[in-house]
Design an enzyme around this catalytic site. Structure first.
Site, mmCIF file in Angstrom:
data_model
loop_
_atom_site.group_PDB
_atom_site.id
_atom_site.type_symbol
_atom_site.label_atom_id
_atom_site.label_comp_id
_atom_site.label_asym_id
_atom_site.label_seq_id
_atom_site.Cartn_x
_atom_site.Cartn_y
_atom_site.Cartn_z
ATOM 1 N N LYS A 1 21.526 -40.096 28.261
ATOM 2 C CA LYS A 1 22.058 -41.154 27.677
ATOM 3 C C LYS A 1 21.168 -41.929 26.672
ATOM 4 O O LYS A 1 21.729 -42.455 25.838
ATOM 5 C CB LYS A 1 22.414 -42.125 28.778
ATOM 6 N N ASP B 1 29.626 -47.879 29.257
ATOM 7 C CA ASP B 1 29.053 -48.558 30.752
ATOM 8 C C ASP B 1 28.836 -50.097 30.852
ATOM 9 O O ASP B 1 29.142 -50.588 31.879
ATOM 10 C CB ASP B 1 27.633 -47.813 31.027
#
Ligand code: ATR
Length: 269
Positions: free
Chosen positions: A66, A99
């Protein structure tokens, strides 16, 4: 032609994303498929370029890529501020972070208000980044407590432009929990059933909320402790489903049925 979507990570075989996205595609009658692809760090750039050339609709990016992904695909403003992305859109050739908004939505949908509240975030890794950002943007003051205190201090320094945040160790956790309205676990502690949670029922009370990003097992040792103390709880599937739904909408322009995605993930968890 059938559009292909996927998640790249390592390990990725137990990802719930394929189940969740394929359930949404089916519910909407869209001729699309979503698969998990195991990609190691050295192959990340190649894999992204390959997926683009093959005409993939989009990709999710998970552990441990990520943070690295934004070296290869330009992040949007939010992903740049967070320093991590979990979604690639090949049409815009941009990386996004769903997220953070998913964490905010999961809390809001569970009736947890973070504005002007004190939040204690356990862990200072990739998952903590998005959560800390979401909490600060939501108006919370955040204490990051981490096993390696230097990492908590680094993350706090990175996020200081966004809001009131402080990094510390896991020492005197009882006192840190006492001062918190909300405790968020972003560490992997709890993934194994024998794990002893960092925070136990004797540290918690009814006025607090506990959010565990771990979603396997669904009812984690920490959430069990929180429930026993009468605290409000938010589980990891709530956030997982919301990040998936936001990625889906970025790629397709269609708002997917969140209930279908969340139920399929819960059933498969
Ligand atoms: P993720 O992307 O899921 O956040 P990560 O970047 O590897 O994964 O971060 C894991 C976090 O959980 C780290 O903050 C780690 O602490 P360290 O910085 O000290 O490594 C924390 N963590 C992992 N195992 C832990 C354990 N057994 N007890 C406490 N913290 C733990």
């Amino acid at each position: 032609m059938r559009k292909v979507y996927g998640v790249i990570g390592f390990p990725v075989e137990h990802s719930l994303s394929p189940v969740m996205h394929n359930a949404a595609f089916e519910a909407l009658g869209m001729d699309c498929v979503y698969e998990a692809f195991e990609v190691k760090g050295k192959d990340l750039e190649c894999a992204i370029a390959g997926a683009k050339r093959l005409g993939f609709g989009g990709l999710n990016v998970t552990i441990p890529h990520k943070e690295a992904v934004i070296k290869f695909i330009k992040p949007d403003r939010v992903a740049a501020e967070i320093g991590a992305a979990n979604t690639i859109d090949f049409k815009k050739m941009k990386a996004f972070n769903t997220d953070a908004p998913a964490a905010a939505q999961a809390l809001r949908d569970s009736g947890v208000d973070v504005r002007q509240k004190n939040a204690l975030v356990l862990g200072a890794g990739g998952a903590a980044r998005a959560v800390v950002y979401a909490l600060l943007k939501g108006g919370a003051s955040v204490t990051i407590a981490n096993r390696t205190p230097a990492k908590a201090a680094d993350l706090a320094a990175y996020m200081r432009a966004v809001g009131d945040v402080f990094g510390t160790s896991l020492d005197d956790l009882r006192e840190k929990v006492r001062l918190a309205d909300l405790v968020v676990n972003t560490t992997p502690v709890g993934m194994r059933w024998e794990d002893r949670p960092l925070v136990t029922r004797d540290m918690l009370g009814r006025s607090q909320a506990v959010f565990d990003l771990v979603y396997r097992p669904l009812d984690t040792p920490l959430l069990k402790e929180a429930k026993a103390a009468g605290a409000k709880t938010v589980d990891g599937i709530a956030m997982l489903a919301r990040q998936g739904a936001l990625s889906f909408e970025l790629w397709t322009g269609v708002k997917p049925p969140l209930d279908v995605m969340e139920r399929s993930a819960r059933d498969a968890a």
